[in-house]
Design an enzyme around this catalytic site. Structure first.
Site, mmCIF file in Angstrom:
data_model
loop_
_atom_site.group_PDB
_atom_site.id
_atom_site.type_symbol
_atom_site.label_atom_id
_atom_site.label_comp_id
_atom_site.label_asym_id
_atom_site.label_seq_id
_atom_site.Cartn_x
_atom_site.Cartn_y
_atom_site.Cartn_z
ATOM 1 N N GLU A 35 -2.415 -1.708 1.789
ATOM 2 C CA GLU A 35 -3.721 -1.640 2.465
ATOM 3 C C GLU A 35 -3.550 -1.118 3.883
ATOM 4 O O GLU A 35 -2.601 -1.491 4.578
ATOM 5 C CB GLU A 35 -4.356 -3.039 2.457
ATOM 6 C CG GLU A 35 -5.850 -3.019 2.401
ATOM 7 C CD GLU A 35 -6.408 -2.420 1.102
ATOM 8 O OE1 GLU A 35 -6.576 -1.179 1.031
ATOM 9 O OE2 GLU A 35 -6.682 -3.184 0.171
ATOM 10 N N HIS A 36 -4.459 -0.237 4.290
ATOM 11 C CA HIS A 36 -4.380 0.454 5.584
ATOM 12 C C HIS A 36 -3.065 1.236 5.691
ATOM 13 O O HIS A 36 -2.461 1.329 6.746
ATOM 14 C CB HIS A 36 -4.524 -0.540 6.750
ATOM 15 C CG HIS A 36 -5.944 -0.998 6.924
ATOM 16 N ND1 HIS A 36 -6.854 -0.302 7.684
ATOM 17 C CD2 HIS A 36 -6.606 -2.045 6.396
ATOM 18 C CE1 HIS A 36 -8.028 -0.927 7.631
ATOM 19 N NE2 HIS A 36 -7.915 -1.981 6.853
ATOM 20 N N ALA A 127 -19.228 -3.591 -1.555
ATOM 21 C CA ALA A 127 -18.242 -4.563 -2.023
ATOM 22 C C ALA A 127 -16.814 -4.112 -1.702
ATOM 23 O O ALA A 127 -15.853 -4.802 -2.009
ATOM 24 C CB ALA A 127 -18.396 -4.784 -3.524
ATOM 25 N N GLY A 128 -16.690 -2.931 -1.111
ATOM 26 C CA GLY A 128 -15.356 -2.431 -0.797
ATOM 27 C C GLY A 128 -14.669 -1.794 -1.991
ATOM 28 O O GLY A 128 -13.444 -1.718 -2.041
ATOM 29 N N SER A 130 -15.602 1.324 -2.903
ATOM 30 C CA SER A 130 -15.746 2.746 -2.641
ATOM 31 C C SER A 130 -16.806 3.475 -3.458
ATOM 32 O O SER A 130 -16.526 4.497 -4.085
ATOM 33 C CB SER A 130 -14.402 3.439 -2.834
ATOM 34 O OG SER A 130 -13.900 3.713 -1.599
ATOM 35 N N SER A 132 -18.992 5.111 -2.049
ATOM 36 C CA SER A 132 -19.203 6.380 -1.336
ATOM 37 C C SER A 132 -18.243 7.459 -1.848
ATOM 38 O O SER A 132 -18.662 8.591 -2.106
ATOM 39 C CB SER A 132 -19.067 6.198 0.168
ATOM 40 O OG SER A 132 -17.835 5.613 0.485
ATOM 41 N N ASP A 176 -9.276 6.506 -1.508
ATOM 42 C CA ASP A 176 -10.449 6.222 -2.344
ATOM 43 C C ASP A 176 -10.826 7.437 -3.187
ATOM 44 O O ASP A 176 -11.082 7.329 -4.387
ATOM 45 C CB ASP A 176 -11.643 5.814 -1.467
ATOM 46 C CG ASP A 176 -11.311 4.626 -0.568
ATOM 47 O OD1 ASP A 176 -10.269 3.982 -0.793
ATOM 48 O OD2 ASP A 176 -12.091 4.359 0.353
ATOM 49 N N TYR A 226 -11.886 -0.265 12.191
ATOM 50 C CA TYR A 226 -11.087 0.619 11.335
ATOM 51 C C TYR A 226 -10.495 1.748 12.184
ATOM 52 O O TYR A 226 -9.300 2.015 12.150
ATOM 53 C CB TYR A 226 -11.967 1.194 10.219
ATOM 54 C CG TYR A 226 -11.214 2.027 9.207
ATOM 55 C CD1 TYR A 226 -10.683 1.448 8.064
ATOM 56 C CD2 TYR A 226 -11.014 3.396 9.403
ATOM 57 C CE1 TYR A 226 -9.989 2.204 7.133
ATOM 58 C CE2 TYR A 226 -10.321 4.157 8.484
ATOM 59 C CZ TYR A 226 -9.818 3.560 7.345
ATOM 60 O OH TYR A 226 -9.116 4.318 6.434
HETATM 61 C C1 GLA Z 1 -11.056 2.105 3.303
HETATM 62 C C2 GLA Z 1 -10.709 3.578 3.505
HETATM 63 C C3 GLA Z 1 -9.389 3.933 2.813
HETATM 64 C C4 GLA Z 1 -8.272 2.956 3.206
HETATM 65 C C5 GLA Z 1 -8.752 1.512 3.068
HETATM 66 C C6 GLA Z 1 -7.741 0.530 3.613
HETATM 67 O O1 GLA Z 1 -11.331 1.863 1.945
HETATM 68 O O2 GLA Z 1 -11.735 4.388 2.982
HETATM 69 O O3 GLA Z 1 -9.030 5.253 3.124
HETATM 70 O O4 GLA Z 1 -7.794 3.226 4.489
HETATM 71 O O5 GLA Z 1 -9.982 1.287 3.740
HETATM 72 O O6 GLA Z 1 -6.579 0.549 2.855
#
Ligand code: GLA
Length: 400
Positions: A35-36, A127-128, A130, A132, A176, A226
């Site tokens: 993550e990140h 909800a995270g 993606s 989008s 994503d 972010y």
């Molecule tokens: C969001 C961003 C991704 C990634 C994650 C964290 O989903 O769109 O590119 O950086 O956060 O892992």
């Protein structure tokens, strides 16, 4: 009403009075670990989920040859613009993902033609997972087919990310969009975010279940934090590249000792963010091994460690996410859990014994309700295929 491919095609017909020429689908994603790490040029482990965004597309009628019409099933709104004028972001927000994609095509020399689009899907928004990226990839997949652009899948990924970075204004990494295009049912990707190549790895077998526990909160810090984290990592890397010129190009070449050695040169908070990156890169390596050897308990422990890092060191968690992970830690049926995605809200991803999944959710919901007065939403993860054309011809032909 259940939204599926047929419902989006039907909404197109109802809105525009003819059948769509093309219908494309692109999925949301989860991320197992890393993550990140995408914008830090490391390895990440996403998978496509079975929930999709569908985009139905067709040419605008002759009388509206330079017009753009986009109907959103979710918002029941019609966006209209002239393609003769420059594309500008709209206050509604939802059209911007499509406009960003159109702008990228234009910037790369593809002439835009009058267009009718209908978009709809069942990817949970906020909800995270993606939604989008799913929309951007579905729109590009549809336009690639409609206008016969012959864009290869990786180009679609890059244009979708550029749309998000340059038009929507979110400085996201590539994970994503990549997962939405290259995902495969029953597998996760091991994505090398530097080389932009991937291999497929197995997901946990049927004895285990991945659950998304959705807090349904999104704290306002999300966007700015972010970008701050991203900037801190870039600053840290620039110092390391200078100190270890010739040996350090990306975070992958940085050892714990090297990071320790530059500690006096960095602000404490910047150093802390960087230490998360180095540790998470090592965890991804360990996770690949655990996954290949079917060591699910070890894999789960790595998820817990990642959460600890994201919460205490990278500091992108929030009380709601921490509450769910804390409950999970006390339940023997949970092998591991962590916040997923950018942070400050969204979901916890938990790896649980499949037979105990409903008891796990009940315990999580009870503790969460006590603290926040409502229950999180539970979404059992089912993987699905990456972006594909549903119509015409070759129903479901995958891009990847
Ligand atoms: C969001 C961003 C991704 C990634 C994650 C964290 O989903 O769109 O590119 O950086 O956060 O892992």
């Amino acid at each position: 009403m259940e939204i599926n491919a047929a419902a989006v095609a039907a909404a197109y017909r109802q809105q525009f009075g003819s059948a769509p020429a093309v219908l494309a689908a692109a999925p949301g994603r989860i991320n197992l670990i890393g993550e990140h790490i995408d914008y830090n040029h490391g390895w990440v482990m996403p998978a496509a989920i079975h929930q999709c965004i569908w985009v139905a597309a067709g040419p605008a009628p002759h009388a509206a040859a330079d017009e753009l019409h986009i109907w959103s099933v979710a918002h029941q709104q019609l966006y209209t613009a002239s393609l003769a004028a420059p594309l500008v972001p709209h206050a509604w927000q939802w059209p911007n993902y499509v406009l960003g994609v159109l702008q990228q095509l234009q910037r790369h020399g593809h002439a835009l033609r009058g267009l009718q689009l209908c978009i709809g899907g069942n990817v949970p928004v906020g909800a995270g997972v993606s939604s989008s990226a799913a929309l951007e990839c579905a729109a590009l997949t549809a336009l690639n087919e409609l206008w016969q652009l012959a864009l290869p899948p990786l180009r679609i990924v890059q244009l979708a990310q550029a749309a998000e970075n340059q038009f929507v204004g979110v400085n996201c990494g590539i994970m994503d969009q990549y997962a939405s295009v290259f995902g495969r049912q029953g597998q996760c990707l091991l994505l090398d975010c530097d080389a932009l190549t991937h291999t497929y790895l197995p997901l946990p077998p049927a004895d285990y279940q991945l659950l998304l526990l959705d807090t349904q909160v999104k704290h306002s810090l999300a966007g700015s934090a972010y970008n701050d984290r991203r900037a801190a990592c870039e600053q840290g890397l620039a110092v390391l590249q200078q100190q270890y010129a010739g040996t350090v190009r990306t975070w992958r070449e940085v050892s714990g000792q090297q990071l320790e050695a530059v500690r006096p040169l960095l602000a404490p908070a910047t150093w802390q963010r960087c230490s998360y990156v180095v540790a998470e890169l090592q965890r991804v390596q360990a996770a690949v091994e655990a996954l290949q050897q079917g060591q699910w308990w070890q894999f789960g422990q790595l998820l817990y460690q990642t959460h600890q890092g994201l919460s205490q060191v990278y500091q992108v968690s929030c009380p709601e996410l921490d509450n769910i992970v804390a409950t999970c830690t006390s339940l023997p049926a949970v092998l591991g859990a962590r916040m997923m995605g950018g942070g400050f809200g969204g979901c916890v991803l938990a790896l649980v014994q499949a037979a105990q999944a409903s008891q796990v959710y009940a315990a999580v919901a009870q503790a969460y309700e006590l603290a926040f007065g409502r229950a999180p939403v539970c979404l059992p993860v089912q993987t699905g295929p990456g972006a594909h054309i549903v119509l015409p011809g070759g129903a479901g032909a995958s891009l990847a």
